[in-house]
Structure formats: structure tokens, C-alpha cells
Design an enzyme around this catalytic site. Structure first.
Site, mmCIF file in Angstrom:
data_model
loop_
_atom_site.group_PDB
_atom_site.id
_atom_site.type_symbol
_atom_site.label_atom_id
_atom_site.label_comp_id
_atom_site.label_asym_id
_atom_site.label_seq_id
_atom_site.Cartn_x
_atom_site.Cartn_y
_atom_site.Cartn_z
ATOM 1 N N ARG A 70 0.989 -1.328 0.045
ATOM 2 C CA ARG A 70 0.061 -0.020 0.092
ATOM 3 C C ARG A 70 0.960 1.144 -0.061
ATOM 4 O O ARG A 70 2.008 1.197 0.598
ATOM 5 C CB ARG A 70 -1.018 0.090 1.193
ATOM 6 C CG ARG A 70 -2.079 -0.797 1.146
ATOM 7 C CD ARG A 70 -3.227 -0.880 2.260
ATOM 8 N NE ARG A 70 -2.536 -1.432 3.694
ATOM 9 C CZ ARG A 70 -1.874 -0.647 4.518
ATOM 10 N NH1 ARG A 70 -2.020 0.812 4.341
ATOM 11 N NH2 ARG A 70 -1.050 -1.114 5.420
ATOM 12 N N TYR A 198 -1.412 -3.603 -6.570
ATOM 13 C CA TYR A 198 -1.318 -4.150 -5.507
ATOM 14 C C TYR A 198 -2.504 -4.408 -4.553
ATOM 15 O O TYR A 198 -3.289 -3.399 -4.535
ATOM 16 C CB TYR A 198 -0.095 -3.557 -4.667
ATOM 17 C CG TYR A 198 -0.256 -4.262 -3.164
ATOM 18 C CD1 TYR A 198 0.407 -5.616 -2.789
ATOM 19 C CD2 TYR A 198 -0.646 -3.427 -2.103
ATOM 20 C CE1 TYR A 198 0.146 -5.960 -1.639
ATOM 21 C CE2 TYR A 198 -0.860 -4.029 -1.023
ATOM 22 C CZ TYR A 198 -0.239 -5.317 -0.535
ATOM 23 O OH TYR A 198 -0.432 -5.717 0.760
ATOM 24 N N LYS A 207 -9.739 -2.514 1.781
ATOM 25 C CA LYS A 207 -9.708 -1.484 2.481
ATOM 26 C C LYS A 207 -10.270 -0.027 2.098
ATOM 27 O O LYS A 207 -10.759 0.601 2.963
ATOM 28 C CB LYS A 207 -8.060 -0.975 2.566
ATOM 29 C CG LYS A 207 -6.966 -2.294 2.966
ATOM 30 C CD LYS A 207 -7.568 -2.545 4.731
ATOM 31 C CE LYS A 207 -7.263 -3.785 5.345
ATOM 32 N NZ LYS A 207 -5.878 -4.136 5.231
ATOM 33 N N HIS A 227 -10.613 -2.470 11.288
ATOM 34 C CA HIS A 227 -9.443 -3.366 10.845
ATOM 35 C C HIS A 227 -9.291 -4.671 11.762
ATOM 36 O O HIS A 227 -8.288 -4.717 12.727
ATOM 37 C CB HIS A 227 -8.393 -2.436 10.860
ATOM 38 C CG HIS A 227 -7.233 -3.089 9.989
ATOM 39 N ND1 HIS A 227 -5.831 -2.463 10.190
ATOM 40 C CD2 HIS A 227 -7.125 -4.101 9.214
ATOM 41 C CE1 HIS A 227 -5.085 -3.665 9.354
ATOM 42 N NE2 HIS A 227 -5.651 -4.494 8.714
ATOM 43 N N SER A 249 -1.207 -3.657 10.151
ATOM 44 C CA SER A 249 -1.122 -4.571 9.144
ATOM 45 C C SER A 249 0.355 -5.408 9.496
ATOM 46 O O SER A 249 1.084 -4.775 10.121
ATOM 47 C CB SER A 249 -0.776 -3.623 7.699
ATOM 48 O OG SER A 249 -1.947 -2.919 7.578
ATOM 49 N N CYS A 251 0.570 -7.527 11.743
ATOM 50 C CA CYS A 251 0.776 -7.743 13.398
ATOM 51 C C CYS A 251 0.191 -8.687 13.772
ATOM 52 O O CYS A 251 0.019 -8.792 15.116
ATOM 53 C CB CYS A 251 0.277 -6.344 14.078
ATOM 54 S SG CYS A 251 1.501 -5.065 13.638
ATOM 55 N N ASP A 278 -9.337 -9.940 8.705
ATOM 56 C CA ASP A 278 -8.669 -8.677 8.697
ATOM 57 C C ASP A 278 -9.687 -7.434 8.686
ATOM 58 O O ASP A 278 -9.449 -6.129 9.096
ATOM 59 C CB ASP A 278 -8.371 -8.479 6.978
ATOM 60 C CG ASP A 278 -7.201 -7.344 6.732
ATOM 61 O OD1 ASP A 278 -6.284 -7.111 7.520
ATOM 62 O OD2 ASP A 278 -7.672 -6.420 5.665
ATOM 63 N N ARG A 366 2.182 -12.167 -0.656
ATOM 64 C CA ARG A 366 0.734 -12.717 0.093
ATOM 65 C C ARG A 366 0.022 -13.716 -0.732
ATOM 66 O O ARG A 366 0.737 -14.242 -1.725
ATOM 67 C CB ARG A 366 -0.059 -11.425 -0.324
ATOM 68 C CG ARG A 366 0.339 -10.135 0.351
ATOM 69 C CD ARG A 366 -0.546 -9.671 1.648
ATOM 70 N NE ARG A 366 -0.025 -8.854 2.179
ATOM 71 C CZ ARG A 366 -0.470 -8.193 3.525
ATOM 72 N NH1 ARG A 366 -1.759 -8.947 3.929
ATOM 73 N NH2 ARG A 366 0.024 -7.487 4.134
#
Ligand code: GTP
Ligand code: SPV
Ligand code: MN
Length: 594
Positions: A70, A198, A207, A227, A249, A251, A278, A366
Site C-alpha cells: 500500500r 497491489y 481497504k 480493521h 497490518s 501484526c 482482516d 501474499r
């Protein structure tokens, strides 16, 4: 007429007039359509086939090396009034933003196919679900959206019935970081994204819609878009508590959502059920509890670190029908990343692997996979009403100070804990990694309006009839003087969840300290761990002097949201700061410290 809804038809025509594609394809979301996109991408080289014996239906996408995360500095939230976007967002006047990005969109799809993707965020029959349509020129985006959302004919029917939808226009453009913008227009329920393929920049349901736009809708309509992962913890008596957790993100959300209980817990009958990894949309139900749904249908998870020992549920989920992005491959063409056994031969950029070039897999590589492939996927994830939450957790990467776990004394204190959250930055966004920054509720990159108003919205759920979840703050990432993590993390995090559930059920007393309620001696079950008890003391230590500094820093941070900072939050920060003064005798560990 391709759609019964004139507004949809008109918007698609306008987008086509601007971008001038050769053809327009309305996505029906079928398996045949997905397979035909895969075949096409194998031909163009957008996808590479992986070992079909070991990984049937798995493919690798290597993105442009300058397009791997991002881009927060190029992401804008364009309310008509700058104050409404807050100091937490980049802002541009809507007319200027439209003009700037439309100039990039002008003719950008010439000679290419424009895909129209109707999608639903949340179970298709859920009153909590919301719909959108993404227009894109990227078949990779279409394939990922099919995995990540309820995409196609059913979503289009709901949109035509409801008459409204979030509009998302996307083009990969030239993939040039100098010609890249991710623009949001909350008042128009519109997203425009140019120049990146991406995940968070391009899969607009995620998002852009489910957090930045939805947080605005949620505020107007009395719900929350967060989130957060959602997980169900079933105790040996068969009672399941649902917990939502906001971590920034990279974590640990995916890992906690798919947690594997330590062996002794498994033997005793503890089970973990995955609802989401998420994003969480929640709203108060008739009984006063908060009910949560996962608006997504798949996982776009961090690959590095995923292994049998950390997250075997994720590993099992991604053994078939998965799109990998920017991972390495082995000699026999299996996907590979740091943390897996074996050795890579080709790195994420397709070069022969050479450690001198850095990690073999990109740190933000990912996997995209349907949630249905997860062994712990809960049937409640499809429940139109959502699941009732017993607890909300906040947490981040804090190498020092923050204890393993603490409980807020009430909702207001919990909102302060969330607002004060900090974390070291990760590879999920471009920029420096490992820098400590405040990331309130893990929403710094995703809250689509002024944080001051957002904190007020959180506080507004504290109503007399509400039966709100208990709020906790955790830190899996505290380090000892040797620089190593003090807590084993992963499956052992269930020990912390068990303590929380004990608190929720009123079975455990806890230890009151000025910063919150911590586990009292012996309350955290450690049987079967190799954790040294002195490390637990360190993990639960409350350093009063350092906490006083932290509260002052929190105060300064809160100042940055004036004049919109709710007075109640300011008072709460002052209450905790005051409790720390002379509050040391109530803190066992601090009191016994030299
Ligand atoms: P986003 O998809 O970016 O929102 O990330 P996420 O919050 O879902 O993070 P994820 O679960 O993918 O974890 C990111 C990284 O943190 C991985 O490399 C994990 O191995 C690591 N990690 C996850 N949980 C723990 C934990 O309990 N302890 C430690 N030390 N590391 C963890
Ligand atoms: C995150 O960065 O928080 C993610 C990946 O979950 S992205 O889709 O890029 O937002
Ligand atoms: Mn995320």
C-alpha cells in the site's frame, strides 16, 4: 441494457467514455469465468503455473517490483471540507482530485478489456452487508476479487434491488509510482485508483470500500467498520466466545484468527473457529450486544512466517486453489518463503536466488485464498446476523513498556487504549520499517474521516442498554534485554485469550493497576510452555515512570485532534495519568521492583 439499474448502466458508460476500452466484460462470478481468466493470464505471463501435483490450482503472480505494498503517501480521502478528513488523512479538494486522476484515466484502457465487477461485502442475505461495483482493466484484480468477495450475478441482483452501490474505478495504468493515486470520495461513495495492481490499492472492496468508505457509512448509520479479525474460542464445556481484535497490518491478525491451541489445550477440548482475518463490521443488536460480520470471503494473507509451527491452518488452506503474489519458488516449482523448510531457487522477482539480493520472498508477499478452504472456517461466518462479541482486543508491535495483556476498566478506558495504540511499521506499506508510530485502533491508514470524530463515534456506543464487549490490550512483541521476543506467541496466545474469557465470565479476579487490570499471580496458565517465569514477570511489569512519560505522549498525540477531540477521552487520559502518580503501591510488580 446490461443492467436493470440505470445508475449502474450510466456510470459504466461514463467510465468507458473516459478510459475507452476495446471491450467491456460484465463479470458473472462463475467458475468458468475464473478459469478462463487464469488461462488468459498464463498466456500473457501475468501468472506462472506452480507445481500442480503438490499445489493444484495454484499460481504465482510477480508484480512490478515498484508495486508491492500500500502507498499511504499517495492515498487521499477527499471530503469537501478538509477538516472532515482530519490530520490522519491526506486530503485534496474533490474537484481537484477528480481532475487529477481523470487525466490519468483518460484513454488508459485503449485496446484492453474493461471488467465490471459487482460484489457484495458480507453474506449476500445479510442486512449488515453492503455492495459495490469495481471497474478494472486488470484480470488479476478480477480473479482476486472473486476469491475475496461475493462477486457476480447475485451481488448485481442485490444492487439492482437496492438501487445504490459504492463505485470503484481502477486501472493499473503504467504501474508508475509517479503516476499513482488512490482517491476516496466518501460523500459520493466513490473510489478512484490508478497506477497500482497491489492488494489494498487495487482490490477496491477491501481497504478502500470496507474501511475508508464504510467507516463513513458506519458513522452515519450507527455501526462500525474496523480493521479487525474475528475469532470464536470454544472452551471444553462447548461454550464459544467471539472476540474481535485490531492489530495493525502484518501484526498477527491472520495468525490469531486461525490459532492452533497448544497441545494440552487441544487435549482438554479447546477449539478455535475462524470468522475473519482482516475486517469486521459490527453493530448493536436488539439485546444490546455488538454483532459482527466479516465482509470478506477470502484471505489476502502475509506469506513469510507462515509455517506448520506458526499457522498450519493457513498452510493447509493454501495448498490448492491459491494465487500467490511475490513469493519465491523451489527447484520443483513449489511456492516458498522465509519460514518454510527447503530452499528457494528463484526469488520473488524471478531472478536466481542470491541472498545478497535480500529475502527470496518479498516481506509483503501474499496469498489469496477462499476462506472456505480454511480447516477452522466457522459456519457462523455465513450467519446473516453476525456473531455476538464477548471481547475486543487492541494490540501492536511494542518492543517495550506495553504488558502482555491488560484489561480496560470500562468502555471509555477501552477507547483510550485503542486510541493510544502504537506499533512499529511493517512491510505492508511502503516506507521505513520498524518505526514506532501511533496507529489508533489499527485504523491510521484506513479511517475515512477525522480521528476526533471517530473517537466520539466509538464513545457513542456506551448507552445505558448496551451490553458492550470487554476491552483488552495485548502485546505479543515485547522484547527482553537480549532483543528476543519474551512471549512465544502464536498458539500460546490462547493462554491470554483464556484469561480474558475468565475475566468476561467473572471467574478471575485480576490485578488492578493504574494502567488497567492485569493477570494476578497464577491466573495466566503456563503449564506446558517453556517460558521462564522471570520472563512472565518482565512481560507483566508496569514501569510507572515510563508509563507517566507514555501518558504524557498520549496527551500530546490526542492534542493533534483538537478541536474535535471528545472531552471524555481527554478526561480519561488525565484520569490514568493521575492514577499513575502515587499509584505505585497498587502495582505489585512495580512496588517490588528495585
Ligand atoms: P495484514 O494482512 O497486513 O493486515 O496482517 P495481519 O495482521 O493479518 O498479520 P499476520 O497474521 O499475517 O502476521 C504478520 C507477521 O507477524 C507474520 O510474519 C507472523 O509470523 C508474525 N506473527 C503473527 N503472530 C505472531 C505472534 O504471536 N508472535 C510473533 N512473534 N510474531 C507473530
Ligand atoms: C494490510 O495491509 O493491512 C492488508 C493488506 O491486509 S492490504 O490488502 O494491502 O491492505
Ligand atoms: Mn490488514
Amino acid at each position: 441494457m446490461v443492467s436493470k439499474l440505470a445508475a449502474l448502466e450510466r456510470w459504466v458508460n461514463d467510465a468507458a467514455a473516459l478510459t475507452r476500452p476495446a471491450t467491456i466484460h460484465w463479470c458473472d462470478g462463475s467458475e468458468a469465468e475464473y478459469q478462463s481468466l487464469i488461462r488468459q493470464m498464463l498466456q500473457t505471463g501475468d501468472l506462472v503455473e506452480l507445481n500442480q501435483q503438490t499445489h493444484p490450482g495454484c499460481y504465482l503472480h510477480r508484480s512490478n517490483p515498484a508495486d508491492v505494498a500500500r502507498v499511504e503517501h499517495l492515498t487521499f480521502v477527499c471530503h469537501s471540507q478538509q477538516q472532515d478528513s482530519g490530520p490522519n488523512n491526506h486530503w485534496m479538494a474533490p474537484a481537484e482530485a477528480h481532475a487529477k486522476i481523470d487525466a490519468l484515466f483518460d484513454g488508459c484502457m485503449a485496446g484492453r478489456t474493461m471488467y465490471v465487477i459487482p460484489y457484495c461485502m458480507g453474506p449476500i442475505d445479510s442486512p449488515l452487508a453492503r455492495c459495490g461495483v469495481e471497474i478494472t482493466d486488470s484480470p488479476y484484480v478480477v480473479a482476486n476479487m472473486r476469491i475475496m468477495t461475493r462477486m457476480g450475478a447475485a451481488a448485481q441482483e442485490r444492487i439492482e434491488r437496492e438501487g445504490h452501490f459504492v463505485k470503484g474505478l481502477h486501472s493499473i495504468g503504467e504501474l508508475d509510482p509517479e503516476r499513482r493515486f488512490i482517491m476516496h470520495f466518501p460523500e459520493e461513495l466513490t473510489i478512484k485508483s490508478y497506477g497500482s495492481g497491489y492488494g489494498g490499492n487495487a482490490l477496491l472492496g477491501k481497504k478502500c470500500h470496507a474501511l475508508r468508505i464504510a467507516s463513513n457509512q458506519a458513522r452515519d448509520e450507527g455501526w462500525m467498520a474496523e480493521h479487525m479479525l474475528i475469532v470464536g474460542i470454544e472452551n471444553p464445556a462447548g461454550k464459544t466466545h467471539y472476540v474481535a481484535a485490531a492489530f495493525p497490518s502484518a501484526c498477527g491478525k491472520t495468525n490469531l484468527a486461525m490459532l492452533i491451541p497448544p497441545e494440552g489445550y487441544r487435549r482438554d477440548g479447546w477449539k478455535v473457529w475462524t470468522i475473519g482475518d482482516d475486517i469486521c463490521w459490527m453493530r448493536p443488536g436488539a439485546d444490546g450486544r455488538l454483532y459482527a460480520i466479516n465482509p470478506e470471503a477470502g484471505f489476502f494473507g502475509v506469506a513469510p512466517g507462515t509455517s506448520t509451527s506458526t499457522n498450519s491452518n493457513a498452510l493447509k488452506s493454501i495448498s490448492s486453489n491459491t494465487i500467490f503474489t511475490n513469493v519465491a519458488v523451489t527447484a520443483d516449482n513449489q511456492p516458498w518463503w522465509e519460514g518454510l523448510p527447503g530452499t528457494p531457487v528463484t526469488d520473488w522477482q524471478g531472478r536466481p536466488y542470491d541472498p545478497a539480493n535480500g529475502p527470496a520472498a518479498h516481506p509483503n508477499s501474499r496469498f489469496t485464498v477462499s476462506a472456505k478452504q480454511c480447516p477452522t472456517w466457522s459456519d457462523k461466518a455465513e450467519d446473516a446476523q453476525g456473531v455476538p462479541l464477548s471481547a475486543i482486543m487492541f494490540g501492536g508491535r511494542r518492543p517495550s513498556l506495553l504488558p502482555l495483556v491488560m484489561e480496560a476498566r470500562d468502555w471509555t478506558h477501552g477507547v483510550l487504549m485503542g486510541a493510544a495504540m502504537g506499533s512499529e511499521t511493517t512491510a505492508a506499506a511502503t516506507g521505513a520499517v520498524g518505526v514506532l508510530r501511533r496507529d489508533s485502533m489499527a485504523m491510521k491508514p484506513f479511517c475515512g474521516y477525522h480521528y476526533g470524530d471517530y473517537f466520539a463515534h466509538w464513545l457513542s456506543f456506551d448507552q445505558p442498554a448496551a451490553k458492550l464487549p470487554k476491552v483488552f490490550h495485548v502485546n505479543w512483541f515485547r522484547k527482553g534485554s537480549d532483543g528476543k521476543f519474551l512471549w512465544p506467541g502464536f498458539g500460546d496466545n490462547l493462554r491470554v485469550l483464556e484469561w480474558m474469557i475468565g475475566r468476561v465470565e467473572g471467574a478471575l479476579g485480576g490485578l488492578e493497576t493504574p494502567i488497567g487490570i492485569l493477570p494476578a499471580d497464577g491466573e495466566l496458565r503456563l503449564d506446558g510452555t517453556k517460558v521462564d517465569p522471570t520472563r512472565i514477570d518482565e512481560l507483566l511489569d508496569v514501569d510507572v515512570a515510563a508509563w507517566q512519560e507514555e501518558l504524557a505522549a498520549i496527551g500530546t498525540y490526542l492534542d493533534s485532534f483538537e478541536p474535535r477531540l471528545p472531552e471524555r477521552l481527554r478526561q480519561e487520559q488525565q484520569r490514568v495519568a493521575a492514577a499513575l502518580v502515587g499509584g505505585t503501591e497498587r502495582t505489585r510488580r512495580a512496588a517490588t521492583a528495585p
